[in-house]
Design a protein around this motif. Sequence first.
Motif, PDB file in Angstrom:
ATOM      1  N   PHE A 247       1.679   0.658  -9.343  1.00  0.00           N
ATOM      2  CA  PHE A 247       1.145   1.213 -10.587  1.00  0.00           C
ATOM      3  C   PHE A 247       2.339   1.481 -11.488  1.00  0.00           C
ATOM      4  O   PHE A 247       3.238   2.226 -11.119  1.00  0.00           O
ATOM      5  N   GLY A 248       2.328   0.889 -12.658  1.00  0.00           N
ATOM      6  CA  GLY A 248       3.511   1.021 -13.504  1.00  0.00           C
ATOM      7  C   GLY A 248       3.170   1.411 -14.913  1.00  0.00           C
ATOM      8  O   GLY A 248       2.121   2.010 -15.186  1.00  0.00           O
ATOM      9  N   VAL A 249       4.025   1.024 -15.827  1.00  0.00           N
ATOM     10  CA  VAL A 249       3.929   1.443 -17.212  1.00  0.00           C
ATOM     11  C   VAL A 249       2.655   0.899 -17.865  1.00  0.00           C
ATOM     12  O   VAL A 249       2.038   1.568 -18.690  1.00  0.00           O
ATOM     13  N   GLU A 250       2.214  -0.289 -17.443  1.00  0.00           N
ATOM     14  CA  GLU A 250       0.997  -0.881 -18.041  1.00  0.00           C
ATOM     15  C   GLU A 250      -0.208   0.020 -17.779  1.00  0.00           C
ATOM     16  O   GLU A 250      -1.012   0.262 -18.672  1.00  0.00           O
ATOM     17  N   GLU A 251      -0.336   0.512 -16.526  1.00  0.00           N
ATOM     18  CA  GLU A 251      -1.471   1.364 -16.181  1.00  0.00           C
ATOM     19  C   GLU A 251      -1.397   2.666 -16.979  1.00  0.00           C
ATOM     20  O   GLU A 251      -2.396   3.147 -17.509  1.00  0.00           O
TER      21      GLU A 251
ATOM     22  N   THR B 163      -6.654   0.826  -1.950  1.00  0.00           N
ATOM     23  CA  THR B 163      -5.232   0.594  -1.711  1.00  0.00           C
ATOM     24  C   THR B 163      -5.072   0.331  -0.218  1.00  0.00           C
ATOM     25  O   THR B 163      -5.711   1.051   0.567  1.00  0.00           O
ATOM     26  N   PRO B 164      -4.340  -0.647   0.247  1.00  0.00           N
ATOM     27  CA  PRO B 164      -3.452  -1.544  -0.465  1.00  0.00           C
ATOM     28  C   PRO B 164      -4.017  -2.958  -0.625  1.00  0.00           C
ATOM     29  O   PRO B 164      -3.476  -3.891  -0.030  1.00  0.00           O
TER      30      PRO B 164
ATOM     31  N   GLN C 235      -9.916   3.484  -5.305  1.00  0.00           N
ATOM     32  CA  GLN C 235     -11.099   2.991  -4.592  1.00  0.00           C
ATOM     33  C   GLN C 235     -11.824   2.083  -5.576  1.00  0.00           C
ATOM     34  O   GLN C 235     -11.620   2.189  -6.780  1.00  0.00           O
ATOM     35  N   GLY C 236     -12.704   1.268  -5.066  1.00  0.00           N
ATOM     36  CA  GLY C 236     -13.485   0.410  -5.960  1.00  0.00           C
ATOM     37  C   GLY C 236     -13.913  -0.856  -5.261  1.00  0.00           C
ATOM     38  O   GLY C 236     -13.321  -1.259  -4.256  1.00  0.00           O
TER      39      GLY C 236
END
Length: 360
Positions: free
Chosen positions: A7-11, A180-181, A188-189
């Motif tokens: 999870f980075g800057v885009e998220e 994850t992962p 979740q999803g």
Amino acid sequence: MQMQPLFGVEEKNILLEYLNENPFFTEYKKTEEFEKLIANYVGAKHCIVVSNGTVSLTLAAMALGISYGDEVIVPNYTMIASPNSLKFLGANPIFVDVEPDTLCLDLNQIERHLTPKTKAIMLVSANGRYPKSGINKFEDFCIKNNLLLIEDAAQSLGSFYPDGRHIGTAGLIGSFSFSTPKIISTGQGGALVTNNDEIAKNIRKLKDFGRSKGGNDIHDVIGFNFKFTDLQACIGIAQMKKLPERAQRKKILFEKYKNELKNVDGISLFNHDLQNTSPWFIDCLAENRNALIQFLTDHQIGSRIMYPPINKQLAYLYPGNFPVSDLIGEKGLWLPSAVQLTDHDVKRVCSVIRKFYSSL
Ligand SMILES: Cc1ncc(COP(=O)(O)O)c(C=O)c1O
């Protein structure tokens, strides 16, 4: 090669933008956008996202009319969610062993397990693989025996059949997980994909309390709350952009492991059709598995035992002979598989494995 963090800057950016915008929180426009991205990527007419990849399977079975007492063929090697999703409806999973090289349902063994109560096959594409017999043979078998085909493709986003269809789109309904992962994650999803308008409509209704129309309180069927949220969808949209790069990186990681470990007696990686499919985890059979796990732990390297045979889980205790899933239960091991692993990390893990086996 250095990969971006999971999870980075885009998220963060898309979430901040969304929170500044008049957010709806529960599922709405961002969820629709995420669904469209998945449908386009896998080439399905409809995608419906839900709370996780277990209830997605339950919903799939419900939408196909599977209910109490019905039987569904399920592999004896899979994540426990596959059969549990059927138990939720009072349906009975009928376990069949998997192929030794693909770890997917062995088509040759299914016929003798069919009864008048058998309604469907739940084909699990284990670690992004497809059955050796070929998906077309499964489709033909289902037509011939009047069975519904559900694809549990939880581990297969980014993997395709050799005929170009995305795994999960050959069955009447395909199911994915974003826990994850997985290759992409929303915490979740889950998602269901289908090309059938009626089934899609039915799934949308069942996941929203059985509402006859979104937003009203008129119910003509019993449904549940298996909905998603726009907050998760924001993350999912950013994650989808990373999917092609991650699928590619997983293939490279697998190749590197294969090369590094090819002459090591004691460990054997399963094969992968890297042209079409992308491994989720690096899976192998390891001699002296427990000692190897300890040796890796001593070197600060994590690993994980592959799923034990379901028929031997206390939750099921199911009779039968399952030599392939037994073997996986005895020797199956997942090696470090995260997309963020560098080439150097893989070399290090493999050199520790070589050291372990040369010391025996
Ligand atoms: C084959 C398979 N089916 C179903 C699931 C369940 O998905 P979730 O964890 O999203 O409920 C998983 C999760 O790993 C899985 O591997």
